[in-house]
Design a protein around this motif. Structure first.
Motif, mmCIF file in Angstrom:
data_model
loop_
_atom_site.group_PDB
_atom_site.id
_atom_site.type_symbol
_atom_site.label_atom_id
_atom_site.label_comp_id
_atom_site.label_asym_id
_atom_site.label_seq_id
_atom_site.Cartn_x
_atom_site.Cartn_y
_atom_site.Cartn_z
ATOM 1 N N ILE A 142 2.066 -4.627 1.460
ATOM 2 C CA ILE A 142 2.416 -4.172 0.122
ATOM 3 C C ILE A 142 3.907 -3.822 0.049
ATOM 4 O O ILE A 142 4.453 -3.110 0.898
ATOM 5 C CB ILE A 142 1.541 -2.983 -0.307
ATOM 6 C CG1 ILE A 142 1.765 -2.684 -1.787
ATOM 7 C CG2 ILE A 142 1.766 -1.766 0.565
ATOM 8 C CD1 ILE A 142 0.703 -1.841 -2.422
ATOM 9 N N THR A 144 6.567 -3.453 -3.395
ATOM 10 C CA THR A 144 6.721 -3.609 -4.835
ATOM 11 C C THR A 144 7.878 -4.537 -5.202
ATOM 12 O O THR A 144 7.975 -4.982 -6.347
ATOM 13 C CB THR A 144 6.924 -2.232 -5.507
ATOM 14 O OG1 THR A 144 7.995 -1.536 -4.867
ATOM 15 C CG2 THR A 144 5.657 -1.408 -5.418
ATOM 16 N N LYS A 185 -6.521 -0.865 4.239
ATOM 17 C CA LYS A 185 -5.743 0.047 3.389
ATOM 18 C C LYS A 185 -4.751 -0.752 2.547
ATOM 19 O O LYS A 185 -4.540 -0.455 1.358
ATOM 20 C CB LYS A 185 -5.000 1.061 4.263
ATOM 21 C CG LYS A 185 -4.149 2.077 3.487
ATOM 22 C CD LYS A 185 -4.996 2.941 2.555
ATOM 23 C CE LYS A 185 -4.248 4.194 2.117
ATOM 24 N NZ LYS A 185 -3.022 3.913 1.362
ATOM 25 N N ASN A 186 -4.149 -1.774 3.144
ATOM 26 C CA ASN A 186 -3.197 -2.620 2.422
ATOM 27 C C ASN A 186 -3.881 -3.320 1.238
ATOM 28 O O ASN A 186 -3.334 -3.392 0.130
ATOM 29 C CB ASN A 186 -2.616 -3.657 3.376
ATOM 30 C CG ASN A 186 -1.572 -4.542 2.736
ATOM 31 O OD1 ASN A 186 -0.519 -4.077 2.300
ATOM 32 N ND2 ASN A 186 -1.852 -5.841 2.663
ATOM 33 N N ASP A 189 -4.548 -0.809 -1.485
ATOM 34 C CA ASP A 189 -3.308 -0.427 -2.152
ATOM 35 C C ASP A 189 -2.876 -1.502 -3.156
ATOM 36 O O ASP A 189 -2.453 -1.185 -4.275
ATOM 37 C CB ASP A 189 -2.204 -0.197 -1.118
ATOM 38 C CG ASP A 189 -2.384 1.100 -0.346
ATOM 39 O OD1 ASP A 189 -3.179 1.946 -0.799
ATOM 40 O OD2 ASP A 189 -1.755 1.257 0.717
ATOM 41 N N TRP A 190 -2.981 -2.770 -2.770
ATOM 42 C CA TRP A 190 -2.652 -3.836 -3.713
ATOM 43 C C TRP A 190 -3.590 -3.796 -4.916
ATOM 44 O O TRP A 190 -3.146 -3.866 -6.075
ATOM 45 C CB TRP A 190 -2.755 -5.199 -3.033
ATOM 46 C CG TRP A 190 -1.517 -5.711 -2.370
ATOM 47 C CD1 TRP A 190 -1.376 -6.084 -1.065
ATOM 48 C CD2 TRP A 190 -0.227 -5.932 -2.975
ATOM 49 N NE1 TRP A 190 -0.091 -6.516 -0.807
ATOM 50 C CE2 TRP A 190 0.639 -6.436 -1.969
ATOM 51 C CE3 TRP A 190 0.279 -5.744 -4.261
ATOM 52 C CZ2 TRP A 190 1.974 -6.764 -2.213
ATOM 53 C CZ3 TRP A 190 1.620 -6.064 -4.504
ATOM 54 C CH2 TRP A 190 2.445 -6.566 -3.495
ATOM 55 N N SER A 192 -5.207 -1.395 -6.188
ATOM 56 C CA SER A 192 -5.043 -0.206 -7.027
ATOM 57 C C SER A 192 -3.804 -0.264 -7.912
ATOM 58 O O SER A 192 -3.587 0.619 -8.747
ATOM 59 C CB SER A 192 -4.988 1.051 -6.155
ATOM 60 O OG SER A 192 -3.793 1.084 -5.394
ATOM 61 N N ILE A 224 -9.992 7.708 0.161
ATOM 62 C CA ILE A 224 -9.031 6.754 -0.401
ATOM 63 C C ILE A 224 -9.524 6.209 -1.734
ATOM 64 O O ILE A 224 -8.742 5.949 -2.647
ATOM 65 C CB ILE A 224 -8.787 5.604 0.595
ATOM 66 C CG1 ILE A 224 -8.061 6.126 1.832
ATOM 67 C CG2 ILE A 224 -7.985 4.475 -0.047
ATOM 68 C CD1 ILE A 224 -8.010 5.124 2.972
ATOM 69 N N SER A 295 0.270 3.908 -11.018
ATOM 70 C CA SER A 295 -0.550 3.401 -9.926
ATOM 71 C C SER A 295 -0.605 4.402 -8.803
ATOM 72 O O SER A 295 0.230 5.295 -8.677
ATOM 73 C CB SER A 295 0.044 2.087 -9.435
ATOM 74 O OG SER A 295 -0.431 1.769 -8.152
ATOM 75 N N VAL A 297 0.064 3.708 -5.996
ATOM 76 C CA VAL A 297 1.156 3.326 -5.105
ATOM 77 C C VAL A 297 2.470 3.556 -5.820
ATOM 78 O O VAL A 297 2.804 2.853 -6.774
ATOM 79 C CB VAL A 297 1.041 1.835 -4.693
ATOM 80 C CG1 VAL A 297 2.189 1.451 -3.796
ATOM 81 C CG2 VAL A 297 -0.289 1.586 -4.007
ATOM 82 N N ASP A 299 6.650 4.052 -5.425
ATOM 83 C CA ASP A 299 7.696 3.701 -4.474
ATOM 84 C C ASP A 299 9.071 4.022 -5.096
ATOM 85 O O ASP A 299 9.355 3.620 -6.199
ATOM 86 C CB ASP A 299 7.622 2.200 -4.153
ATOM 87 C CG ASP A 299 8.373 1.859 -2.877
ATOM 88 O OD1 ASP A 299 9.173 2.696 -2.441
ATOM 89 O OD2 ASP A 299 8.136 0.780 -2.341
#
Length: 299
Positions: A142, A144, A185-186, A189-190, A192, A224, A295, A297, A299
């Motif tokens: 992931i 961005t 997890k990756n 995360d994508w 989500s 998670i 999101s 996520v 960044d």
């Protein structure tokens, strides 16, 4: 146009009356009520009768009647409903569609074999459930910076669309250092990054590990899933130890106890998904637009 007849009365000792009224329902859902008479009554009751004249007005009629019922409850009245000739849409039965996501990238990984075994076991489950294996090994890490003009990499778009098309998810989660694997997890995360990908999906977990059958990864995965609004079933919980082996050299599941546990897990997931499905499927009441949130996520 729908005609609704109502009657209500308070408890003894209060002002008691029976009201009969007619409500004309417009397309906008607004109500107008004219009181026609009131007579003393000692019996507490609240009755709603509806004559539905047009299938297209089912939503308006139902909203209006629910509003009347709420008013009856608010006035501490006993509520009885009679919905006469009101048609509730009956949806055709369709199988519960599940995405099976393994947490490991290794070809002979136990998590991949468990998903494939579950796919076969699912064929014996009622309500009907279909599992489609979804690989995550082609997803980029992931970043961005990879999102250009609100467009995701092709592998990510395909993954998101696959999850959008299913009712729920079966996670096979190996335990790495007391947690879920990096690839799993990756993938979450994508997914989500867009609220509609995981929101309101049901999910089940089969975890694998050395000592506790991956229990620590399973509970971490449940944590998670809170932010993306995933609904995990609570039972049964399936924890599988790496040893003794439960697969033969061809990757076939040979352990009858694990087969039984997987069948119970899938049956629970199927039933739970069917219970939640009307909330996501029926055209009424309309689901409110989700509150825009960033999101999970950032960044």
């Amino acid at each position: 146009m729908a005609l609704v007849m109502t009657s209500s009365a308070g408890f003894c000792g209060s002002s008691q009356a029976v009201q009969e009224g007619s409500l004309r329902l417009s397309g906008s859902g607004r109500l107008s009520m004219s009181k026609t008479n009131s007579i003393p009554s000692a019996r507490a009751c609240f009755t709603v009768r509806a004559l539905q004249q047009s299938p297209a007005e089912t939503e308006t009629s139902r909203r209006s009647m629910l509003g009347l019922l709420a008013a009856g409850f608010a006035s501490t009245s006993f509520v009885e409903t009679v919905l006469a000739d009101t048609k509730i849409p009956i949806l055709p039965e369709r199988p519960v569609k599940i995405a099976g996501i393994p947490g490991s990238l290794r070809e002979a990984a136990m998590s991949k074999r468990l998903i494939r075994a579950a796919t076969e076991i699912a064929k014996t489950i009622t309500p009907r459930i279909e599992i489609e294996y979804v690989d995550i090994e082609n997803l980029p890490l992931i970043n961005t910076d990879l999102v250009k003009n609100h467009k995701y990499p092709a592998e990510v778009e395909a993954f998101m669309n696959k999850l959008r098309s299913v009712d729920g998810i079966l996670f096979a989660s190996p335990e790495y250092n007391y947690s879920v694997t990096g690839p799993l997890k990756n993938a979450i995360d994508w997914a989500s990054m867009e609220k509609d990908v995981l929101q309101d999906k049901t999910a089940a977990i089969v975890s694998t590990g050395w000592d506790l059958g991956g229990a620590r990864s399973q509970y971490h995965l449940r944590q998670i899933g809170i932010r993306p609004d995933i609904y995990f079933i609570n039972s049964p919980e399936v924890f599988i130890n790496e040893y003794p082996p439960i697969f033969d050299s061809d990757g076939n599941l040979t352990d009858d106890d694990v087969k039984k546990q997987l069948k119970e897990l899938l049956a629970s997931l199927s039933k739970f998904t069917v219970r939640l499905r009307p909330c996501n499927t029926y055209p009424w009441p309309p689901r409110p637009l989700p509150i825009e949130q960033p999101s999970g996520v950032l960044d």
